[in-house]
Design an enzyme around this catalytic site. Structure first.
Site, mmCIF file in Angstrom:
data_model
loop_
_atom_site.group_PDB
_atom_site.id
_atom_site.type_symbol
_atom_site.label_atom_id
_atom_site.label_comp_id
_atom_site.label_asym_id
_atom_site.label_seq_id
_atom_site.Cartn_x
_atom_site.Cartn_y
_atom_site.Cartn_z
ATOM 1 N N SER A 136 9.393 -20.496 -10.480
ATOM 2 C CA SER A 136 10.528 -20.895 -9.574
ATOM 3 C C SER A 136 10.309 -20.410 -8.245
ATOM 4 C CB SER A 136 11.992 -20.437 -9.976
ATOM 5 O OG SER A 136 12.973 -20.670 -8.922
ATOM 6 N N TYR A 149 18.413 -13.407 -10.693
ATOM 7 C CA TYR A 149 17.354 -14.414 -10.955
ATOM 8 C C TYR A 149 16.024 -14.259 -9.955
ATOM 9 C CZ TYR A 149 15.743 -19.352 -11.615
ATOM 10 O OH TYR A 149 14.790 -20.487 -12.011
#
Length: 262
Positions: A136, A149
């Site tokens: 990501s 995250y």
């Protein structure tokens, strides 16, 4: 032999990648926890499927043994992952962080370690095996509310860099695709624990966020480059997204020389 294992194959980027690889003539094994979704994907694409929870070592071992008994594997696409919550570091629930590390980091390590012997065995003269991981943009740029995250995706990025060093001299490509904003049916919904309104707001008025198919096309194009070419890191974002924390909302317009939108 072109046989790929795609994790997180029951929806989103994983399912789109299975579909496109099959269109390109690959043998594919889709892996996920949800048997019903996998069965639908198999019926649609002709892909093989395998039900597994990759946070459990026994399931990963069973996947390895199944692949070894049915023809091996030349490409691993580590796609399973996800975000939980958008809380500050101070307010975060450690259970959410644990869940993110389990699926985004430890599961990638488990599957990669288990399948490496099979990947090595698949390499033919002049060819290569591939370890492709979908990380990501959150693994490269921090943003407020990203705490757990960001930490998990920064960790998997670091792990891939180490793995690339460890595999130096072997014909195995370690590839990373780092998507920015991708609008899928489940990512933000899972992040906000089923709050559909909050999930929809993430994409509200954003012109053309990426789709799962956009990322799948990038994955397949990267895998199908000549075996001596390694795209170590590909960051893919919609044009409307300048950074993880900066997204344009509303129509994109060319600016005049004075900086005012035309």
């Amino acid at each position: 032999m072109k046989r790929a294992v795609v994790t997180g194959a029951s929806s989103g980027i994983g399912a789109a990648t299975v579909r496109l690889l099959r269109e390109h003539g690959w043998n594919v094994v889709g892996v996920a926890r949800r048997a019903d979704r996998l069965e639908q994907l198999a019926a649609e694409t002709g892909a093989e499927v395998f039900v597994a929870d990759l946070t459990k070592q026994a399931d990963v071992d069973a996947l390895r043994d199944h692949l070894a008994a049915t023809g091996g594997v030349s490409t691993l696409v580590n796609n399973a992952g996800g975000a939980m919550g958008l809380d500050s570091v101070e307010a975060a629930d450690p259970a959410d962080w644990q869940g993110m590390f389990d699926v985004n980091v430890l599961a990638v390590q488990r599957v990669t370690a288990a399948l490496l012997p099979l990947l090595r065995a698949s390499v033919e003269p002049g060819g290569s095996a591939d370890i492709m991981t979908v990380s990501s943009i959150a693994g490269h740029i921090a943003y407020e509310g990203g705490g757990g995250y960001n930490a998990a995706k920064f960790a998997v990025h670091a792990m891939l860099e180490v793995l690339r060093l460890e595999l130096s001299g072997e014909p195995i490509r370690v590839l990373e695709i780092a998507p920015g904003m991708v609008k899928t049916e489940e990512f933000s919904l899972n992040r906000f624990k089923g709050d559909q309104a909050r999930a929809d707001k993430v994409y509200d008025n954003v012109p053309d966020p990426l789709s799962a198919e956009d990322v799948a096309r990038t994955i397949v194009a990267t895998l199908e480059l000549p075996p001596h070419v390694s795209l170590d890191l590909v960051v893919i974002k919609p044009v409307a997204q300048s950074a993880a924390y900066k997204v344009a909302r509303g129509p994109l317009r060319v600016k005049r020389a004075d900086g005012v939108s035309a």
